[in-house]
Design a protein around this motif. Structure first.
Motif, PDB file in Angstrom:
ATOM      1  N   GLY A 102       0.807  -1.219   0.000  1.00  0.00           N
ATOM      2  CA  GLY A 102       0.000   0.000   0.000  1.00  0.00           C
ATOM      3  C   GLY A 102       0.834   1.260   0.000  1.00  0.00           C
ATOM      4  O   GLY A 102       0.612   2.171  -0.803  1.00  0.00           O
ATOM      5  N   LEU A 103       1.815   1.312   0.899  1.00  0.00           N
ATOM      6  CA  LEU A 103       2.670   2.501   0.911  1.00  0.00           C
ATOM      7  C   LEU A 103       3.513   2.576  -0.354  1.00  0.00           C
ATOM      8  O   LEU A 103       3.837   3.667  -0.815  1.00  0.00           O
ATOM      9  N   GLY A 104       3.871   1.424  -0.906  1.00  0.00           N
ATOM     10  CA  GLY A 104       4.610   1.438  -2.167  1.00  0.00           C
ATOM     11  C   GLY A 104       3.791   2.056  -3.281  1.00  0.00           C
ATOM     12  O   GLY A 104       4.278   2.888  -4.046  1.00  0.00           O
ATOM     13  N   LEU A 105       2.533   1.665  -3.355  1.00  0.00           N
ATOM     14  CA  LEU A 105       1.640   2.220  -4.376  1.00  0.00           C
ATOM     15  C   LEU A 105       1.431   3.714  -4.146  1.00  0.00           C
ATOM     16  O   LEU A 105       1.531   4.517  -5.076  1.00  0.00           O
ATOM     17  N   VAL A 106       1.156   4.093  -2.906  1.00  0.00           N
ATOM     18  CA  VAL A 106       0.930   5.503  -2.590  1.00  0.00           C
ATOM     19  C   VAL A 106       2.190   6.323  -2.863  1.00  0.00           C
ATOM     20  O   VAL A 106       2.122   7.432  -3.408  1.00  0.00           O
ATOM     21  N   ALA A 107       3.356   5.767  -2.516  1.00  0.00           N
ATOM     22  CA  ALA A 107       4.612   6.480  -2.764  1.00  0.00           C
ATOM     23  C   ALA A 107       4.840   6.679  -4.261  1.00  0.00           C
ATOM     24  O   ALA A 107       5.259   7.760  -4.694  1.00  0.00           O
ATOM     25  N   ALA A 108       4.568   5.638  -5.051  1.00  0.00           N
ATOM     26  CA  ALA A 108       4.747   5.755  -6.500  1.00  0.00           C
ATOM     27  C   ALA A 108       3.770   6.781  -7.080  1.00  0.00           C
ATOM     28  O   ALA A 108       4.144   7.606  -7.925  1.00  0.00           O
ATOM     29  N   ILE A 109       2.523   6.765  -6.609  1.00  0.00           N
ATOM     30  CA  ILE A 109       1.535   7.737  -7.100  1.00  0.00           C
ATOM     31  C   ILE A 109       1.917   9.144  -6.673  1.00  0.00           C
ATOM     32  O   ILE A 109       1.796  10.095  -7.450  1.00  0.00           O
ATOM     33  N   PHE A 110       2.397   9.287  -5.437  1.00  0.00           N
ATOM     34  CA  PHE A 110       2.824  10.618  -4.984  1.00  0.00           C
ATOM     35  C   PHE A 110       3.971  11.135  -5.846  1.00  0.00           C
ATOM     36  O   PHE A 110       4.019  12.308  -6.204  1.00  0.00           O
ATOM     37  N   ASP A 111       4.885  10.248  -6.186  1.00  0.00           N
ATOM     38  CA  ASP A 111       6.010  10.636  -7.038  1.00  0.00           C
ATOM     39  C   ASP A 111       5.506  11.171  -8.381  1.00  0.00           C
ATOM     40  O   ASP A 111       6.070  12.115  -8.929  1.00  0.00           O
ATOM     41  N   LEU A 112       4.432  10.576  -8.899  1.00  0.00           N
ATOM     42  CA  LEU A 112       3.878  11.000 -10.183  1.00  0.00           C
ATOM     43  C   LEU A 112       3.016  12.262 -10.073  1.00  0.00           C
ATOM     44  O   LEU A 112       2.905  13.019 -11.033  1.00  0.00           O
ATOM     45  N   THR A 113       2.391  12.473  -8.922  1.00  0.00           N
ATOM     46  CA  THR A 113       1.450  13.591  -8.776  1.00  0.00           C
ATOM     47  C   THR A 113       2.009  14.759  -7.971  1.00  0.00           C
ATOM     48  O   THR A 113       1.319  15.772  -7.807  1.00  0.00           O
ATOM     49  N   ARG A 114       3.225  14.654  -7.479  1.00  0.00           N
ATOM     50  CA  ARG A 114       3.789  15.674  -6.584  1.00  0.00           C
ATOM     51  C   ARG A 114       3.725  17.080  -7.165  1.00  0.00           C
ATOM     52  O   ARG A 114       3.298  18.023  -6.490  1.00  0.00           O
ATOM     53  N   GLU A 115       4.154  17.242  -8.415  1.00  0.00           N
ATOM     54  CA  GLU A 115       4.174  18.590  -9.006  1.00  0.00           C
ATOM     55  C   GLU A 115       2.785  19.226  -8.976  1.00  0.00           C
ATOM     56  O   GLU A 115       2.642  20.392  -8.614  1.00  0.00           O
ATOM     57  N   LYS A 116       1.766  18.469  -9.354  1.00  0.00           N
ATOM     58  CA  LYS A 116       0.411  19.004  -9.391  1.00  0.00           C
ATOM     59  C   LYS A 116      -0.126  19.222  -7.977  1.00  0.00           C
ATOM     60  O   LYS A 116      -0.791  20.223  -7.713  1.00  0.00           O
TER      61      LYS A 116
END
Length: 181
Positions: A102-116
């Motif tokens: 779960g944290l892996g998925l959330v971390a990967a998504i955060f990495d992709l959405t951080r700028e926005k």
């Protein structure tokens, strides 16, 4: 130190350790995903996803990040409830899986959405508060971490000395192999 203050400090230390454990998993998973991404041609895919996310409204990026985060947190709560109701093994395994995957998925998504996400002023404030909490927890745990690392080093040194003294070291094993023992 009086018992109430000692208990309060112990509780704060426990929360700090739990918090740091989750952020350690987060950082480790992000590093692992980046490592895998360098070996598999996913970088182009990640960049195209990041470009698409940056074209979307910030609320969509928040949903992309927030829904898996909520799922992870409520799933972890469900696992704790399982453990509390006597299903210790199922709850513990589920909890570990929820945290790692779960944290892996959330971390990967955060990495992709951080700028926005960083275009949302309240999110920037929340992220800064999170970083401050992380730094506080790190400072709180640092002396204990240093003691634990020193203790582990001492145990390794003792084990190494014991193996050498009793002939169980690598050199002794190689010598026995050469003699055919």
């Amino acid at each position: 130190m009086e018992p109430k203050a000692r208990a309060s400090r112990a509780l704060m230390l426990a929360f700090a350790l739990a918090f740091l454990f989750e952020t350690w998993i987060w950082g480790s998973v992000v590093a692992a995903v980046r490592w895998i991404g360098r070996r598999i041609p996913w970088n182009e895919f990640k960049e195209s996803v990041r470009r698409e996310v940056n074209r979307l409204p910030p609320i969509v990026a928040l949903l992309l990040f927030g829904v898996p985060l909520l799922f992870n947190e409520f799933g972890s709560l469900g696992c704790v409830i399982l453990m509390a109701t006597g299903h210790l093994l199922a709850g513990a395994v589920g909890y570990v899986l929820m945290k790692v995957v779960g944290l892996g998925l959330v971390a990967a998504i955060f990495d992709l959405t951080r700028e926005k996400l960083m275009t949302l002023p309240w999110f920037v404030v929340a992220y800064d508060k999170f970083r401050a909490l992380h730094d506080f927890a790190s400072r709180l745990v640092a002396p204990y971490r240093q003691l634990a690392l020193a203790h582990i080093k001492d145990l390794r040194d003792r084990a190494r000395a014991y193996r050498i003294r009793t002939g169980l070291g690598r050199a002794a094993g190689a010598a026995k192999a050469e003699r055919g023992d």
